[in-house]
Design an enzyme around this catalytic site. Structure first.
Site, mmCIF file in Angstrom:
data_model
loop_
_atom_site.group_PDB
_atom_site.id
_atom_site.type_symbol
_atom_site.label_atom_id
_atom_site.label_comp_id
_atom_site.label_asym_id
_atom_site.label_seq_id
_atom_site.Cartn_x
_atom_site.Cartn_y
_atom_site.Cartn_z
ATOM 1 N N GLY A 12 0.730 -1.254 -0.102
ATOM 2 C CA GLY A 12 0.011 -0.130 -0.019
ATOM 3 C C GLY A 12 0.840 1.281 0.099
ATOM 4 N N GLY A 14 -0.521 4.410 0.349
ATOM 5 C CA GLY A 14 -1.309 5.708 0.674
ATOM 6 C C GLY A 14 -0.413 6.319 1.844
ATOM 7 C CB ALA A 16 -0.629 3.975 6.457
ATOM 8 C CG PHE A 116 -12.230 18.752 11.859
ATOM 9 C CD1 PHE A 116 -11.626 19.593 11.302
ATOM 10 C CD2 PHE A 116 -13.075 17.477 11.471
ATOM 11 C CE1 PHE A 116 -11.718 19.638 9.882
ATOM 12 C CE2 PHE A 116 -12.721 17.606 10.120
ATOM 13 C CZ PHE A 116 -12.349 18.478 9.261
ATOM 14 C CG ASP A 221 -7.704 -5.381 -2.019
ATOM 15 O OD1 ASP A 221 -9.047 -5.419 -1.749
ATOM 16 O OD2 ASP A 221 -7.275 -5.286 -3.116
ATOM 17 C CD GLN A 240 -16.260 8.532 11.414
ATOM 18 O OE1 GLN A 240 -15.357 8.927 10.850
ATOM 19 N NE2 GLN A 240 -16.238 8.525 12.803
ATOM 20 C CG HIS A 242 -18.306 12.336 6.964
ATOM 21 N ND1 HIS A 242 -19.091 13.622 7.134
ATOM 22 C CD2 HIS A 242 -17.083 12.665 7.299
ATOM 23 C CE1 HIS A 242 -18.417 14.533 7.237
ATOM 24 N NE2 HIS A 242 -17.192 14.051 7.437
ATOM 25 C CG LEU A 252 -16.554 13.611 3.006
ATOM 26 C CD1 LEU A 252 -17.473 12.716 3.807
ATOM 27 C CD2 LEU A 252 -15.129 13.643 3.622
ATOM 28 C CD GLU A 255 -16.287 16.201 11.773
ATOM 29 O OE1 GLU A 255 -16.878 15.150 11.488
ATOM 30 O OE2 GLU A 255 -15.456 16.736 12.782
ATOM 31 N NE ARG A 286 -15.997 12.937 10.670
ATOM 32 C CZ ARG A 286 -14.854 12.777 10.036
ATOM 33 N NH1 ARG A 286 -14.436 11.740 9.814
ATOM 34 N NH2 ARG A 286 -14.310 13.872 9.725
ATOM 35 C CG HIS A 353 -15.797 8.678 6.199
ATOM 36 N ND1 HIS A 353 -15.563 9.361 4.883
ATOM 37 C CD2 HIS A 353 -15.000 9.455 7.226
ATOM 38 C CE1 HIS A 353 -14.203 10.157 5.121
ATOM 39 N NE2 HIS A 353 -14.080 10.257 6.369
ATOM 40 C CD GLU A 383 -10.297 3.463 6.164
ATOM 41 O OE1 GLU A 383 -9.614 4.361 5.757
ATOM 42 O OE2 GLU A 383 -11.515 3.360 5.970
ATOM 43 N NE ARG A 394 -11.305 8.210 10.840
ATOM 44 C CZ ARG A 394 -11.340 9.286 10.187
ATOM 45 N NH1 ARG A 394 -10.773 10.632 10.702
ATOM 46 N NH2 ARG A 394 -11.983 9.415 9.056
ATOM 47 C CG LEU A 400 -5.561 12.930 6.877
ATOM 48 C CD1 LEU A 400 -5.803 14.538 6.604
ATOM 49 C CD2 LEU A 400 -5.192 12.033 5.677
HETATM 50 C C1 FAD Z 1 -13.105 11.713 0.819
HETATM 51 C C2 FAD Z 1 -12.414 11.365 2.225
HETATM 52 C C3 FAD Z 1 -11.954 12.617 2.990
HETATM 53 C C4 FAD Z 1 -11.537 12.215 4.069
HETATM 54 N N1 FAD Z 1 -10.665 13.361 4.806
HETATM 55 C C5 FAD Z 1 -10.090 12.982 5.878
HETATM 56 C C6 FAD Z 1 -9.406 14.292 6.780
HETATM 57 O O1 FAD Z 1 -9.970 15.414 6.325
HETATM 58 N N2 FAD Z 1 -8.732 13.970 7.719
HETATM 59 C C7 FAD Z 1 -8.669 12.744 8.303
HETATM 60 O O2 FAD Z 1 -8.016 12.579 9.249
HETATM 61 N N3 FAD Z 1 -9.127 11.780 7.596
HETATM 62 C C8 FAD Z 1 -9.890 11.760 6.577
HETATM 63 N N4 FAD Z 1 -10.446 10.738 5.612
HETATM 64 C C9 FAD Z 1 -9.774 9.345 6.003
HETATM 65 C C10 FAD Z 1 -8.443 9.052 5.692
HETATM 66 O O3 FAD Z 1 -8.030 9.966 4.587
HETATM 67 C C11 FAD Z 1 -8.070 7.526 5.496
HETATM 68 O O4 FAD Z 1 -8.713 6.914 6.480
HETATM 69 C C12 FAD Z 1 -6.419 7.659 5.229
HETATM 70 O O5 FAD Z 1 -5.770 8.491 4.380
HETATM 71 C C13 FAD Z 1 -6.327 5.969 5.001
HETATM 72 O O6 FAD Z 1 -4.893 6.082 4.520
HETATM 73 P P1 FAD Z 1 -4.137 4.603 4.348
HETATM 74 O O7 FAD Z 1 -2.588 4.780 4.052
HETATM 75 O O8 FAD Z 1 -4.625 3.627 5.444
HETATM 76 O O9 FAD Z 1 -4.807 4.119 2.919
HETATM 77 P P2 FAD Z 1 -5.109 4.686 1.355
HETATM 78 O O10 FAD Z 1 -4.749 5.855 1.441
HETATM 79 O O11 FAD Z 1 -6.543 4.437 1.119
HETATM 80 O O12 FAD Z 1 -4.061 3.738 0.618
HETATM 81 C C14 FAD Z 1 -4.125 2.552 0.445
HETATM 82 C C15 FAD Z 1 -3.263 1.888 -0.392
HETATM 83 O O13 FAD Z 1 -3.430 0.474 -0.369
HETATM 84 C C16 FAD Z 1 -3.149 -0.037 -1.720
HETATM 85 N N5 FAD Z 1 -3.721 -1.366 -1.695
HETATM 86 C C17 FAD Z 1 -5.119 -1.594 -1.455
HETATM 87 N N6 FAD Z 1 -5.241 -2.901 -1.796
HETATM 88 C C18 FAD Z 1 -3.982 -3.492 -2.167
HETATM 89 C C19 FAD Z 1 -3.530 -4.712 -2.844
HETATM 90 N N7 FAD Z 1 -4.340 -5.818 -2.822
HETATM 91 N N8 FAD Z 1 -2.257 -4.815 -3.283
HETATM 92 C C20 FAD Z 1 -1.527 -3.908 -3.290
HETATM 93 N N9 FAD Z 1 -1.889 -2.520 -2.745
HETATM 94 C C21 FAD Z 1 -3.015 -2.378 -2.489
HETATM 95 C C22 FAD Z 1 -3.632 0.982 -2.563
HETATM 96 O O14 FAD Z 1 -3.048 1.058 -3.939
HETATM 97 C C23 FAD Z 1 -3.106 2.288 -1.855
HETATM 98 O O15 FAD Z 1 -1.849 2.735 -2.224
HETATM 99 C C24 FAD Z 1 -10.917 10.976 4.438
HETATM 100 C C25 FAD Z 1 -11.431 9.696 3.576
HETATM 101 C C26 FAD Z 1 -12.231 10.161 2.508
HETATM 102 C C27 FAD Z 1 -12.545 8.751 1.824
#
Ligand code: FAD
Length: 586
Positions: A12, A14, A16, A116, A221, A240, A242, A252, A255, A286, A353, A383, A394, A400
Site C-alpha cells: 500500500g 497511501g 500509512a 473539527f 484487500d 463510521q 460521515h 464527501l 466536516e 460523527r 466513510h 485504515e 473515530r 490523517l
Molecule cells: C473523501 C475522504 C476524505 C477524508 N478526509 C479526511 C480528513 O480530512 N482527515 C482525516 O483525518 N481523515 C480523512 N479521511 C480518512 C483518511 O483519508 C483515510 O482513512 C486515510 O487516508 C487512509 O490512509 P491509508 O494509508 O491507510 O490508506 P489509503 O490512502 O486508502 O491507501 C491504500 C493503499 O493500499 C493499496 N492497496 C490496497 N489494496 C492493495 C492490494 N491488494 N495490493 C497492493 N496494494 C493495495 C492502494 O493502492 C493504496 O496505495 C478521509 C477519507 C475520505 C474517503
C-alpha cells in the site's frame, strides 16, 4: 513466476504505507507494492485536516486531545494508543512541514488550525482549534509530500501490483510470514516478494456499502488477506457514517464545512443539533450527528421531494472565506448537485466513510495472531489496522494523524526487525492458492456477473447495516450475503486476456467484500449494545458490563456462530490507563 527479495515489503502506497516507507527506506532495502499509482491512493482525497495540539491559535494540550479521542470512541479506545498518538501528533505535523508540506498559515506565519467535531478545550467545555490543514486538500498535500520524500530516500515502488496473498512458513511448529504473492496488472504475471518484515497499509473497505465517500479501490484487500491467512480482525462491526455526504451520492463534504461555521438544518429551518448536543452542537462527534440526521428524516423533518435528507447551511459565511477555506467541496456541490453554496443550503445525508476495525496491532504496529501474542515480522498501519486508537467512533482529522504516527512506527519497527532477522524459506506451494483463485475466476462459465452481485451486496448493506441496526435487519443482511456467496461460485468474467485484466481483479475484490461484509454482520449481531458507530435499536444503551471489550473474528470452517457457519468470535480486553468510562454527553 518471478521472485524478488527485500528486507521490508510494504503493501500500500497511501499515507500509512509511504510514511512507513520513508523510515524503512532510510534503514533497509524497502519495496512498496501498490495496486494503484501511489499518488492516486485515497489519502489524496482527504479534505479537512490533520489534528495536533500545537496550540498555535488558542490554548490546547495533548492530554485534552487524548481525552477527546477516548470519549469520542465511546471508551472502546485502547488508551495507551490514544496517548501515543496525541503526544506524537505534534512532531508528526512538524515532520511533514519540514518535508515541505504547505500548510495554511496564520497572519504571524504559524501553522493555522481550525475546529473539527469532538475536539474540545478542557474535556468538553467548548470546541477547540486543533486541525492543521491545507485548504480542503490536506490529504492531497500529505500524499504528494510523502511520495516526493520516498523518491528522495530511494524507496522502490511496484505500481499496479495487486497483493493477493500472504505467504506463511512454518518454523518450529509456528506459522510465520515470509513474503507476499502479487499479480502484476500490466503483464498478468505472478510475482513473489520474499521479505523479512511485511507491513500491511492497504486502506479501508468502504465499498461494502453503496452510499460511501470511499474510492472504487477500497475493497478491504489487506483485511481479507489477513483473515484468509488465519489471522483475526478486530472490531469490524464499527463503521463510521460521515454525516455530510452529498445527498443521494455519498461524495464527501468535509466536516471542515461545520468547523468553519456551517450549520445543519431540518425542513423547518431548525438548527436541530442544539437538541441532540447542546454544548458543541454541529461539532459533536460523527456518530451522534449522523444518527441525529437520520432521526430527523425518520420523524418527517427531512427535506426535498422525498424528505430524505437535511441541509448544510453555509450561506451566512462570506464567499471569500468559503473560497479560501473550502474551495473544493463547495465546487463538488455545484458540479454534482447544481447547488450554489454561497446562496443555497447543500442537501446532505450520512455516507459510509471509515472502518474503525481492521487487523489488530499493538502500539508498535505489530500484528496480533490472537488476543495475546503478536507475530514477529508482521506489521499493519493506517485504515487497514486497528490499534485501536479510534475505538467505536473515530474523530475527524484523527485518521490523517493515525497514518502518520503509526505509519512511522511501523516503518521503524519493520526495519529494526529486518536488521537482525533471517529470510525464511518460501514454501514450494506458496502461489498455489492465488493461482487456483485466479483460475477459478477465469474459467467460470456461470450466469452471474460481478457488477450485479456487488450492487446487490452494497444495496443490502445500505438497507440493513447502516446508521440503525436490529437483529432482524442484520439477519436479513446475513441471508443475502449467504445467497451472494453461493452465486459468487457461478460468476463468469468477460475479459480472458492477460494484460490489464481489471475484470478479473474486480471479481477477486468482490470475494474480499463478501467475506468482510459477513464478518461485519456477524460481529454486529453479537454486540447486543449500542456504542459509537454501532447502534442497535433493539439494544439502545451502552453495556459496559458485557461489552467493554474488542471483538476478534476468525475464519473457521468448523465454527458455528449462531446460525452463521465459518466465523468464530473471541474477545480482547480494552487497555485502560487513566480514563474511567463516563456517560457520553456533548
Ligand atoms: C473523501 C475522504 C476524505 C477524508 N478526509 C479526511 C480528513 O480530512 N482527515 C482525516 O483525518 N481523515 C480523512 N479521511 C480518512 C483518511 O483519508 C483515510 O482513512 C486515510 O487516508 C487512509 O490512509 P491509508 O494509508 O491507510 O490508506 P489509503 O490512502 O486508502 O491507501 C491504500 C493503499 O493500499 C493499496 N492497496 C490496497 N489494496 C492493495 C492490494 N491488494 N495490493 C497492493 N496494494 C493495495 C492502494 O493502492 C493504496 O496505495 C478521509 C477519507 C475520505 C474517503
Amino acid at each position: 513466476m518471478q521472485v524478488h527479495k527485500y528486507d521490508v515489503v510494504i503493501v500500500g502506497a497511501g499515507g500509512a504505507g509511504m510514511r512507513a516507507a520513508i523510515e524503512a527506506g532510510q534503514r533497509s532495502r524497502t519495496a512498496v507494492l501498490t495496486k494503484i499509482y501511489p499518488t492516486r491512493s485515497h489519502t489524496g482525497a482527504a479534505q479537512g485536516g490533520m489534528c495536533a495540539a500545537l496550540a498555535n491559535v488558542e490554548e490546547d494540550n495533548w492530554e485534552w486531545h487524548t481525552f477527546d479521542t477516548i470519549k469520542g470512541g465511546d471508551y472502546l479506545v485502547d488508551q495507551d494508543a490514544a496517548e501515543v498518538m496525541a503526544k506524537e501528533a505534534i512532531d508528526a505535523v512538524l515532520d511533514l512541514e519540514k518535508m515541505g508540506l504547505p500548510f495554511n498559515r496564520t497572519p504571524e506565519g504559524r501553522i493555522d488550525q481550525r475546529r473539527f467535531g469532538g475536539h474540545t478545550r478542557d474535556h468538553g467545555k467548548s470546541p477547540v482549534r486543533r486541525a492543521c490543514y491545507a485548504a480542503d486538500r490536506t490529504g492531497h498535500m500529505i500524499l504528494q509530500t510523502l511520495y516526493q520524500n520516498c523518491v528522495k530516500h530511494n524507496v522502490e515502488f511496484y505500481n499496479e501490483y495487486y497483493v493477493l496473498d500472504l505467504i506463511m512458513t512454518e518454523v518450529d511448529g509456528v506459522r510465520r510470514p515470509s513474503g507476499v504473492v502479487s499479480y502484476d496488472l500490466a503483464s498478468g504475471e505472478i510475482h513473489v516478494f520474499q521479505a523479512k518484515s511485511i507491513v500491511f497499509a492497504s486502506g479501508g473497505c468502504g465499498k461494502i456499502f453503496k452510499t460511501t465517500s470511499n474510492a472504487h479501490t477500497l475493497t478491504g484487500d489487506g483485511m481479507a488477506i489477513a483473515l484468509r491467512s488465519g489471522l483475526p480482525l478486530e472490531d469490524m462491526e464499527f463503521v463510521q457514517f460521515h454525516p455530510t455526504g452529498l445527498a443521494g451520492l455519498g461524495i464527501l463534504v468535509s466536516e471542515a464545512a461545520r468547523g468553519e461555521g456551517g450549520i445543519l438544518r431540518n425542513s423547518e429551518g431548525e438548527r436541530f443539533m442544539e437538541r441532540y448536543a447542546p454544548t458543541i452542537k454541529d461539532l459533536a462527534p460523527r456518530d451522534i450527528v449522523a444518527r441525529s440526521m437520520a432521526n430527523e428524516v425518520r420523524e418527517g423533518r427531512g427535506c426535498g421531494p422525498n424528505k430524505d435528507y437535511v441541509l448544510l447551511d453555509l450561506t451566512h459565511l462570506e464567499p471569500a472565506h468559503i473560497d479560501a477555506k473550502l474551495p473544493d467541496i463547495t465546487e463538488f456541490a455545484r458540479t454534482y448537485l447544481g447547488v450554489e453554496p454561497y446562496t443555497e443550503p447543500v442537501p446532505v445525508f450520512p455516507t459510509a466513510h471509515y472502518a474503525m476495525g481492521g487487523i489488530p496491532t499493538n502500539i508498535e504496529a505489530e500484528v496480533f495472531r490472537n488476543s495475546e501474542e503478536t507475530i514477529p515480522g508482521l506489521y499493519a498501519a493506517g485504515e487497514v489496522a486497528c490499534v485501536s486508537v479510534h475505538g467505536s467512533n473515530r474523530l475527524g482529522t484523527n485518521s490523517l494523524l493515525d497514518i502518520n504516527v503509526f505509519g512511522r512506527r511501523a516503518g521503524i519497527q519493520a526495519a529494526q526487525y529486518a536488521a537482525t532477522a533471517e529470510f525464511l524459506p518460501i514454501p514450494d506451494d506458496a502461489t498455489e492458492r492465488t493461482e487456483a483463485l485466479l483460475e477459478l475466476m477465469r474459467s467460470g462459465h456461470g450466469e452471474e456477473k460481478v457488477g450485479v452481485l456487488r450492487k446487490e451486496l452494497q444495496d443490502v448493506m445500505d438497507a440493513d447495516m447502516q446508521v440503525f441496526r436490529t437483529a432482524k435487519t442484520i439477519h436479513s443482511a446475513l441471508d443475502k450475503i449467504a445467497e451472494l456467496e453461493d452465486r459468487y461460485t457461478r460468476i463468469a468474467i468477460q475479459d480472458q486476456g492477460k494484460r490489464f485484466n481489471l475484470d478479473l481483479l474486480e471479481a477477486v475484490e468482490l470475494g474480499f467484500l463478501l467475506e468482510l461484509a459477513k464478518v461485519m454482520a456477524v460481529a454486529a449481531l453479537h454486540r447486543e449494545e449500542s456504542r459509537g458507530g454501532h447502534f442497535r435499536e433493539d439494544f439502545p444503551d451502552r453495556d459496559d458490563e458485557n461489552f467493554m471489550k474488542h471483538s476478534m473474528a476468525y475464519l473457521d470452517p468448523e465454527a458455528e456462530t449462531d446460525s452463521v457457519a465459518g466465523i468464530r468470535l473471541e474477545t480482547k480486553p480494552v487497555i485502560f490507563t487513566r480514563y474511567e468510562p463516563m456517560e457520553r454527553k456533548y
